[in-house]
Scaffold this motif. Structure first.
Motif, short mmCIF file in Angstrom:
data_model
loop_
_atom_site.label_atom_id
_atom_site.label_comp_id
_atom_site.label_asym_id
_atom_site.label_seq_id
_atom_site.Cartn_x
_atom_site.Cartn_y
_atom_site.Cartn_z
N ALA A 3 0.84 -1.21 0.00
CA ALA A 3 0.00 0.00 0.00
C ALA A 3 0.87 1.25 0.00
CB ALA A 3 -0.91 0.00 1.22
N GLY A 53 1.93 7.86 -2.97
CA GLY A 53 0.61 8.06 -2.38
C GLY A 53 0.32 9.51 -2.03
N VAL A 76 -6.45 9.88 5.63
CA VAL A 76 -5.62 8.94 4.88
C VAL A 76 -4.19 9.04 5.37
CG1 VAL A 76 -4.86 8.21 2.59
CG2 VAL A 76 -7.10 9.28 2.85
N HIS A 86 -2.99 11.72 -2.33
CA HIS A 86 -4.09 11.63 -1.36
C HIS A 86 -4.06 12.80 -0.37
CE1 HIS A 86 -5.49 7.68 -2.64
NE2 HIS A 86 -4.24 7.28 -2.67
N ALA A 139 -4.82 -3.59 0.11
CA ALA A 139 -4.51 -2.92 -1.15
C ALA A 139 -4.45 -3.94 -2.28
CB ALA A 139 -3.18 -2.19 -1.03
N GLN A 156 -12.49 2.39 -2.36
CA GLN A 156 -11.16 1.92 -2.76
C GLN A 156 -11.00 2.05 -4.26
OE1 GLN A 156 -10.41 -2.24 -1.94
NE2 GLN A 156 -8.26 -1.88 -1.46
N ALA A 186 -0.86 4.06 0.53
CA ALA A 186 -1.66 4.84 1.48
C ALA A 186 -2.75 3.95 2.06
CB ALA A 186 -2.27 6.06 0.80
N LEU A 243 -4.11 1.13 -2.51
CA LEU A 243 -4.76 1.89 -1.46
C LEU A 243 -5.55 0.91 -0.59
CD1 LEU A 243 -5.72 4.64 -0.19
CD2 LEU A 243 -7.68 4.49 -1.76
#
Length: 651
Positions: free
Chosen positions: A45, A79, A72, A82, A225, A169, A47, A174
């Motif tokens: 992941a 990432g 987040v 985000h 993720a 998602q 994030a 993520l």
């Protein structure tokens, strides 16, 4: 149309760079400690959504309030997007507030957004005549990873044609710790919804908040993720989503119901009825244009090509103008319009010529609409013209925004999908033209002249048709040869080359257009010469690569872009004093996915003839077929890389 702004919003967000710089704030209790994230959610992941709460409150058939609160945790630069937030608004949508905070890995509050740090930008796309779209933007990116951002905002809307779509998602890599979505709506305005890809055991919780208010709520937890898989659908097509839509709606006084495609089509028809009146002078031009022409298709072609020569596309995204067309008389006077206006104008021109056409809503350049869920999913309008005199009851489809599109051709932009036909009786779902492998062809003939040092020159003629020519048509219409060469060079699978010649010829008269490319190449070191031998790969331009090895069990189905048929013929003119010592074994594959063949022959005059064929007639396969598909691709890749060995004779 108004909803095209979503794409503009994404582009504007990517360009945003309001850098964070406030000092750490002390005295606040820690929140969103990174150490609290389960290891299963950190894996793969960039994030993790720590907390997401989205609520849509339906106040009436003409007003909604959307509130969003989301936190987040961001692990790395991949990432970091985000940490940016863009909230769209226009004259039908207003932003009540946008707030945000950033937290360190240990939960300390690093900074809180100030009102002065929240930007307000135009979302003009650069070609719209009228565009009232704007965005409130904030950026909480931090220099040290990991960190957590939290955003909250509220949007009041008087455009109830659109309800929220919940995608907890939506992106790859993520993870989601907890996400909740609820809709609160009056009992007399029941929610319509469609669930897709929800985890096993997840179900809507429907309760009565009061005597008049109903609640619909969904919640997901601990979603690991995921990544997009090779030749698979986008992540957003396979992860959890809830689509919602109204039963009744109102946009600037225009009331409608949305319980069926027929009802949505009727609202669109009534919104635009009576806006097809043409000036007398234009009517006279069209009557003169088709006078004496008895063939129905030929009459339509003449009108369409007149439209292309006398109009141009400019987008209009202003309030109800996102759905209501300019009058045909306005387009006649100005010569421009958006997709609705130009389609309505073409419909009016054809009506003058004694031909009936129907506007059709379509979702262009994206995945097809969900036909099982009547709702506003469209972003474009084209014209559908059923032929009344054709024995086959054929239909002509017209893309009215393009000055170069061949007559009757929808391309990959709007072909191979469903559309909503707008008639006086309401909407009806129909299919746009389908382009199959027999339509999407690429036929290539190459002559390669090899010298004794291993360098070569080549002349290549490539004929592309249907969807295969779509990506090259714009290049062909360019008048700048240097730009054409630069664009083509990016598509050529060659390590060392230069383009000595390039030209294009288009055939736009057939239902499926064709484009012929004539190419000259200089290929230094094309063959590898070692002592008495030269090694070369006869597959000049059509090599396929193998797929990466699967990591674990395949998660998604196989989604290929389009069916197609390829044929390659390469004639290799061997230099004097050389002859073939080793030729590849012919390969013939016949599988569920398609057929492939390749072989090399030595002709009596010493020329080597390489022939390759690849037919892929289908585009969707279950995930269980992936090992077999991998093997098919691996065997093609191996055959495409097979080499010829030439040896120098003593004579």
């Amino acid at each position: 149309m108004a909803f095209l702004l979503k794409r503009i919003c994404r582009a504007a967000l990517a360009a945003l760079s309001l850098l964070a710089g406030s000092p750490v704030l002390a005295g606040q209790p820690p929140k969103y400690l990174v150490a609290d994230i389960p290891g299963s959610l950190r894996e793969n992941a960039h994030a993790v959504v720590r907390f997401s709460d989205e609520t849509l409150l339906v106040k009436s058939a003409g007003r909604t309030i959307e509130t969003v609160r989301r936190a987040v945790t961001i692990f790395d630069e991949a990432g970091a997007h985000h940490a940016q937030e863009l909230v769209y608004y226009d004259q039908l949508n207003t932003v009540s507030y946008l707030r945000g905070s950033a937290y360190a890995a240990d939960g300390r509050l690093l900074r809180t957004l100030k009102a002065s740090e929240i930007g307000d930008i135009s979302l003009s796309d650069g070609f719209s005549l009228a565009n009232d779209g704007r965005g409130r933007v904030a950026d909480l990116r931090q220099p040290v990873y990991p960190y957590t951002v939290e955003f909250e905002y509220e949007v009041n809307s008087t455009n109830t044609l659109f309800y929220s779509t919940w995608r907890p998602q939506a992106r790859e890599q993520l993870a989601v710790e907890q996400a909740t979505f609820r809709v609160l709506t009056p009992a007399e305005l029941p929610l319509r919804y469609l669930e897709r890809g929800l985890p096993a055991g997840t179900a809507v919780a429907r309760t009565s908040v009061s005597a008049v208010l109903q609640s619909y709520e969904w919640q997901v937890r601990n979603l690991a993720a995921v990544e997009a898989e090779p030749d698979g659908p986008p992540v957003g097509e396979t992860t959890p989503v809830v689509f919602t839509a109204p039963t009744q709606f109102e946009v600037q006084g225009h009331v409608g119901t949305l319980t069926s495609w027929q009802a949505l089509g009727l609202w669109n028809y009534q919104l635009n009825v009576g806006r097809d009146e043409l000036p007398v002078a234009v009517q006279e031009k069209i009557r003169a244009l088709v006078q004496g022409e008895t063939d129905e298709r030929a009459r339509i072609r003449k009108v369409y090509e007149w439209l292309q020569a006398n109009t141009r596309y400019i987008s209009v995204q202003l309030g109800i103008g996102g759905w209501q067309t300019f009058p045909a008389s306005s387009v006649a006077a100005s010569g421009y319009g958006d997709c609705k206006a130009l389609t309505n104008y073409c419909q009016a021109l054809l009506k003058t010529a004694g031909i009936t056409g129907y506007c059709a809503l379509v979702r262009a350049n994206e995945e097809d609409v969900r036909t099982e869920f009547p709702s506003q999913q469209f972003n474009h309008v084209v014209l559908c013209v059923p032929l009344q005199k054709s024995a086959k009851r054929d239909t002509v489809w017209l893309e009215c925004t393009s000055q170069t599109n061949p007559f009757g051709y929808m391309s990959s932009f709007t072909g191979n999908r469903h559309a909503l036909l707008i008639t006086p009786q309401g909407g009806r779902v129909v299919r746009t033209p389908q382009y199959l492998a027999a339509d999407n062809r690429r036929e290539r003939l190459a002559d390669v002249y090899l010298d004794a040092q291993g360098s070569a020159t080549a002349t290549v003629r490539t004929r592309r048709s249907g969807l295969e020519q779509d990506g090259y048509a714009g290049m062909a219409n360019s008048q700048n040869l240097a730009d054409q060469k630069k664009a083509l060079a990016e598509h050529l699978p060659l390590a060392n080359f230069s383009i000595s010649k390039l030209s294009y010829a288009q055939d736009r008269r057939s239902l499926v257009p064709t484009l012929t490319e004539n190419l000259g190449l200089t290929l230094p070191g094309w063959a590898s010469v070692s002592g008495k031998r030269a090694f070369l790969t006869p597959n000049l331009l059509s090599r396929w690569s193998a797929l990466p090895a699967a990591v674990g069990e395949r998660r998604t189905a196989i989604w290929l872009d389009n069916p197609f048929s390829y044929s390659d013929t390469v004639r290799i003119h061997v230099p004097a004093g050389f002859k073939p010592e080793s030729l590849p074994t012919p390969v013939q594959l016949s599988t569920t996915f398609g057929t492939y063949s390749s072989q090399v022959q030595a002709l009596p005059d010493g020329t080597l003839l390489y022939v390759r064929r690849l037919l892929m007639p289908r585009t969707r396969f279950p995930q269980t077929d992936y090992p077999a598909y991998q093997d098919f691709r691996r065997r093609i890749s191996s055959a495409d890389k097979a080499q010829v060995v030439l040896v120098k004779t003593d004579a």
